[in-house]
Design a protein around this motif. Sequence first.
Motif, PDB file in Angstrom:
ATOM      1  N   GLN A 170       7.336  -4.077  -7.857  1.00 24.59           N
ATOM      2  CA  GLN A 170       7.956  -2.803  -7.330  1.00 24.59           C
ATOM      3  C   GLN A 170       8.447  -3.007  -5.990  1.00 24.59           C
ATOM      4  OE1 GLN A 170       5.581   0.929  -7.719  1.00 24.59           O
ATOM      5  NE2 GLN A 170       4.350  -0.175  -9.391  1.00 24.59           N
ATOM      6  N   SER A 171       7.769  -3.922  -5.062  1.00 20.53           N
ATOM      7  CA  SER A 171       8.614  -3.950  -3.735  1.00 20.53           C
ATOM      8  C   SER A 171       9.952  -4.660  -4.068  1.00 20.53           C
ATOM      9  CB  SER A 171       7.364  -5.023  -3.041  1.00 20.53           C
ATOM     10  OG  SER A 171       6.263  -4.342  -2.915  1.00 20.53           O
ATOM     11  N   TYR A 172      10.038  -5.737  -4.946  1.00 20.27           N
ATOM     12  CA  TYR A 172      11.226  -6.349  -5.146  1.00 20.27           C
ATOM     13  C   TYR A 172      12.168  -5.485  -5.513  1.00 20.27           C
ATOM     14  CZ  TYR A 172      10.008 -11.135  -3.551  1.00 20.27           C
ATOM     15  OH  TYR A 172       9.757 -12.175  -3.147  1.00 20.27           O
ATOM     16  N   GLU A 173      11.758  -4.668  -6.455  1.00 22.92           N
ATOM     17  CA  GLU A 173      12.867  -3.683  -6.948  1.00 22.92           C
ATOM     18  C   GLU A 173      13.389  -2.726  -6.069  1.00 22.92           C
ATOM     19  OE1 GLU A 173      10.481  -3.130 -11.670  1.00 22.92           O
ATOM     20  OE2 GLU A 173      10.117  -1.936  -9.919  1.00 22.92           O
ATOM     21  N   HIS A 174      12.407  -2.276  -5.144  1.00 27.15           N
ATOM     22  CA  HIS A 174      12.827  -1.490  -4.270  1.00 27.15           C
ATOM     23  C   HIS A 174      13.956  -2.308  -3.213  1.00 27.15           C
ATOM     24  CE1 HIS A 174      10.183   2.355  -3.919  1.00 27.15           C
ATOM     25  NE2 HIS A 174       9.990   1.771  -5.119  1.00 27.15           N
ATOM     26  N   ILE A 175      13.645  -3.504  -2.876  1.00 27.82           N
ATOM     27  CA  ILE A 175      14.668  -4.228  -2.000  1.00 27.82           C
ATOM     28  C   ILE A 175      15.853  -4.446  -2.432  1.00 27.82           C
ATOM     29  CG2 ILE A 175      14.840  -6.459  -1.019  1.00 27.82           C
ATOM     30  CD1 ILE A 175      11.764  -6.418  -0.637  1.00 27.82           C
ATOM     31  N   LEU A 176      15.923  -4.715  -3.890  1.00 29.85           N
ATOM     32  CA  LEU A 176      16.998  -5.215  -4.515  1.00 29.85           C
ATOM     33  C   LEU A 176      17.800  -3.721  -4.931  1.00 29.85           C
ATOM     34  CD1 LEU A 176      15.629  -7.284  -7.331  1.00 29.85           C
ATOM     35  CD2 LEU A 176      17.322  -8.031  -5.679  1.00 29.85           C
ATOM     36  N   ASN A 177      17.310  -2.492  -4.638  1.00 32.78           N
ATOM     37  CA  ASN A 177      18.024  -1.280  -4.872  1.00 32.78           C
ATOM     38  C   ASN A 177      18.378  -0.924  -3.244  1.00 32.78           C
ATOM     39  OD1 ASN A 177      18.136  -1.296  -7.604  1.00 32.78           O
ATOM     40  ND2 ASN A 177      16.245  -0.195  -7.504  1.00 32.78           N
ATOM     41  N   GLY A 178      18.195  -1.655  -2.411  1.00 32.99           N
ATOM     42  CA  GLY A 178      18.533  -1.307  -0.923  1.00 32.99           C
ATOM     43  C   GLY A 178      17.668  -0.377  -0.410  1.00 32.99           C
ATOM     44  N   LYS A 179      16.281  -0.249  -0.848  1.00 32.17           N
ATOM     45  CA  LYS A 179      15.329   0.661  -0.322  1.00 32.17           C
ATOM     46  C   LYS A 179      14.172   0.019   0.265  1.00 32.17           C
ATOM     47  CE  LYS A 179      16.838   4.392  -3.642  1.00 32.17           C
ATOM     48  NZ  LYS A 179      16.459   5.340  -4.648  1.00 32.17           N
ATOM     49  N   LEU A 191       0.740  -1.325   0.047  1.00 35.79           N
ATOM     50  CA  LEU A 191      -0.179  -0.050  -0.050  1.00 35.79           C
ATOM     51  C   LEU A 191       0.865   1.165   0.183  1.00 35.79           C
ATOM     52  CD1 LEU A 191      -3.039  -0.800   2.585  1.00 35.79           C
ATOM     53  CD2 LEU A 191      -3.108  -0.459  -0.227  1.00 35.79           C
ATOM     54  N   ARG A 192       2.170   1.231   0.634  1.00 40.72           N
ATOM     55  CA  ARG A 192       2.916   2.553   0.576  1.00 40.72           C
ATOM     56  C   ARG A 192       3.338   2.699  -0.965  1.00 40.72           C
ATOM     57  NH1 ARG A 192       6.779   2.984   5.788  1.00 40.72           N
ATOM     58  NH2 ARG A 192       5.515   2.218   7.430  1.00 40.72           N
ATOM     59  N   LEU A 193       3.181   1.684  -1.791  1.00 45.44           N
ATOM     60  CA  LEU A 193       3.712   1.924  -3.017  1.00 45.44           C
ATOM     61  C   LEU A 193       2.595   2.144  -4.086  1.00 45.44           C
ATOM     62  CD1 LEU A 193       6.518  -0.906  -3.395  1.00 45.44           C
ATOM     63  CD2 LEU A 193       6.865   1.443  -2.641  1.00 45.44           C
ATOM     64  N   HIS A 194       1.291   2.302  -3.621  1.00 45.36           N
ATOM     65  CA  HIS A 194       0.216   2.374  -4.435  1.00 45.36           C
ATOM     66  C   HIS A 194       0.159   3.960  -4.584  1.00 45.36           C
ATOM     67  CE1 HIS A 194      -3.946   2.789  -5.838  1.00 45.36           C
ATOM     68  NE2 HIS A 194      -3.936   1.255  -5.902  1.00 45.36           N
ATOM     69  N   GLU A 204     -14.959   9.725  -0.368  1.00 42.40           N
ATOM     70  CA  GLU A 204     -14.481   8.202  -0.704  1.00 42.40           C
ATOM     71  C   GLU A 204     -13.089   8.374  -1.386  1.00 42.40           C
ATOM     72  OE1 GLU A 204     -14.685   4.233   0.014  1.00 42.40           O
ATOM     73  OE2 GLU A 204     -16.388   5.541   0.426  1.00 42.40           O
ATOM     74  N   LEU A 205     -12.220   7.503  -0.858  1.00 44.32           N
ATOM     75  CA  LEU A 205     -10.761   7.344  -1.508  1.00 44.32           C
ATOM     76  C   LEU A 205     -11.015   6.124  -2.402  1.00 44.32           C
ATOM     77  CD1 LEU A 205      -7.938   8.781  -1.800  1.00 44.32           C
ATOM     78  CD2 LEU A 205      -7.107   6.965  -0.141  1.00 44.32           C
ATOM     79  N   GLU A 206     -10.779   6.209  -3.480  1.00 43.19           N
ATOM     80  CA  GLU A 206     -11.087   5.171  -4.304  1.00 43.19           C
ATOM     81  C   GLU A 206      -9.478   4.769  -4.757  1.00 43.19           C
ATOM     82  OE1 GLU A 206     -11.392   1.856  -6.430  1.00 43.19           O
ATOM     83  OE2 GLU A 206     -13.344   2.860  -5.505  1.00 43.19           O
ATOM     84  N   PHE A 207      -9.030   3.389  -4.426  1.00 48.83           N
ATOM     85  CA  PHE A 207      -7.887   2.645  -4.570  1.00 48.83           C
ATOM     86  C   PHE A 207      -8.134   1.115  -4.921  1.00 48.83           C
ATOM     87  CE2 PHE A 207      -8.431   2.515  -0.170  1.00 48.83           C
ATOM     88  CZ  PHE A 207      -7.869   1.447   0.279  1.00 48.83           C
ATOM     89  N   SER A 208      -9.242   0.654  -5.449  1.00 50.48           N
ATOM     90  CA  SER A 208      -9.292  -0.421  -5.983  1.00 50.48           C
ATOM     91  C   SER A 208      -8.502  -1.228  -7.055  1.00 50.48           C
ATOM     92  CB  SER A 208     -10.896  -0.655  -6.336  1.00 50.48           C
ATOM     93  OG  SER A 208     -11.618  -0.285  -5.207  1.00 50.48           O
ATOM     94  N   ASN A 209      -7.941  -0.407  -7.872  1.00 51.50           N
ATOM     95  CA  ASN A 209      -7.305  -0.646  -9.079  1.00 51.50           C
ATOM     96  C   ASN A 209      -5.602  -0.026  -8.571  1.00 51.50           C
ATOM     97  OD1 ASN A 209      -9.403  -1.670 -10.605  1.00 51.50           O
ATOM     98  ND2 ASN A 209      -9.804   0.533 -10.972  1.00 51.50           N
ATOM     99  N   GLY A 210      -4.909  -0.566  -9.590  1.00 53.04           N
ATOM    100  CA  GLY A 210      -3.368  -0.118  -9.331  1.00 53.04           C
ATOM    101  C   GLY A 210      -2.606  -1.192  -8.490  1.00 53.04           C
ATOM    102  N   PHE A 211      -3.048  -2.311  -8.011  1.00 52.39           N
ATOM    103  CA  PHE A 211      -2.361  -3.376  -7.374  1.00 52.39           C
ATOM    104  C   PHE A 211      -1.379  -4.272  -8.174  1.00 52.39           C
ATOM    105  CE2 PHE A 211      -5.335  -1.886  -4.265  1.00 52.39           C
ATOM    106  CZ  PHE A 211      -4.936  -1.920  -3.177  1.00 52.39           C
ATOM    107  N   ALA A 212      -1.611  -4.196  -9.476  1.00 52.78           N
ATOM    108  CA  ALA A 212      -1.166  -5.248 -10.494  1.00 52.78           C
ATOM    109  C   ALA A 212       0.338  -5.723 -10.380  1.00 52.78           C
ATOM    110  CB  ALA A 212      -1.492  -5.070 -11.621  1.00 52.78           C
ATOM    111  N   ASN A 213       0.973  -4.826 -10.075  1.00 51.65           N
ATOM    112  CA  ASN A 213       2.641  -4.877 -10.099  1.00 51.65           C
ATOM    113  C   ASN A 213       3.287  -4.550  -8.862  1.00 51.65           C
ATOM    114  OD1 ASN A 213       2.356  -2.286 -10.664  1.00 51.65           O
ATOM    115  ND2 ASN A 213       4.136  -2.189 -11.898  1.00 51.65           N
ATOM    116  N   LEU A 214       2.406  -4.462  -7.665  1.00 55.11           N
ATOM    117  CA  LEU A 214       3.104  -3.689  -6.535  1.00 55.11           C
ATOM    118  C   LEU A 214       4.204  -4.708  -5.923  1.00 55.11           C
ATOM    119  CD1 LEU A 214       0.273  -1.849  -5.066  1.00 55.11           C
ATOM    120  CD2 LEU A 214       2.081  -1.037  -6.506  1.00 55.11           C
ATOM    121  N   HIS A 215       3.908  -5.891  -6.094  1.00 51.76           N
ATOM    122  CA  HIS A 215       4.839  -6.860  -5.506  1.00 51.76           C
ATOM    123  C   HIS A 215       6.275  -6.886  -6.099  1.00 51.76           C
ATOM    124  CE1 HIS A 215       2.031  -8.546  -2.727  1.00 51.76           C
ATOM    125  NE2 HIS A 215       2.803  -9.318  -2.299  1.00 51.76           N
TER     126      HIS A 215
END
Length: 308
Positions: free
Chosen positions: A263-272, A125-128, A250-261
């Motif tokens: 992105q998470s791995y990219e951040h981890i691999l870059n030390g972030k 969710l922090r990357l959404h 209402e805050l709509e955030f149902s979409n946008g989850f497709a590639n967040l994992h």
Amino acid sequence: MKNFALIGAAGFVAERHIRAIKETNNNLLIAHDKFDVMGRIDSYFPNAEFFLSTEKFIDFLEDNPVDFVSICSPNFLHRTHIQMALENNANAICEKPLVLFPRDLTKLDNLMQATGNNINTILQLRLHPTIIALKKKIEEGPQDKIYDIDLTYITSRGKWYYKSWKTVQEKSGGVATNIGIHFFDMLIWIFGDVQKSTLNYYSDQKAAGILQLKNANVRWFLSLDYDDLSTDIKEKGIRTFRSLKIENEELEFSNGFANLHTQSYEHILNGKGFTIDDVAKSIMLTDDIRNAKAIGKTGDYHPLLNTL
């Protein structure tokens, strides 16, 4: 290219991790699970080794070192599997919740310092994009404003769920941890530290309370019960309802989850990646909720409590 091992390969969320390893151009060397139907791996890493036995998995790691161990096992096994990763000279990437109990954070931090290996967790969710935009908006708004927020999350489950480890509080952490911790983390991240937490209702299926943050008052309701869905939602054949209202908007955030994992791995691999320090506040909060005494319909409680 980094080599990965994965524990809990048969779980629902594991495929997101396998795909993230593939999409970041890395290699899954070995996977482990107690369940032996693992056809999903063939679409990504057909040459990955696989073991049902934990002992054989560890023996393999001793002879074939990996850079990262991705952990998708049941919640109550996370601490043990993180420890296994670090002691085998690998970094750990663990699904949320990182651990169930605050005391385990200290143990893992000490082990991380002793081994020199890192622990990261998934907080997608922090990357959404919508959540990032909300954080920016709040940071640029009045610093002394207290926002009124309603969080509602109903994700109904079938009969199988109640025969699994997920409804055993000692194993899952209870409903607030199992389905709520990523929402609590997100709210603390945006609206500041917990000032006070009040529990109105708590059971194996649902929980509700009031959360006072530095810049927000949050009425929250979490449920696994299909009957908590409104009639119009049921008529659409939908079994999940998620709502975040900020100042009645209402805050709509149902979409946008497709590639967040990924992105998470990219951040981890870059030390972030997100660390023990990032998750500590939400783990302490859910532990407080789990051990609090529910006071019933007292105070400015969530309106869905009136339907129970």
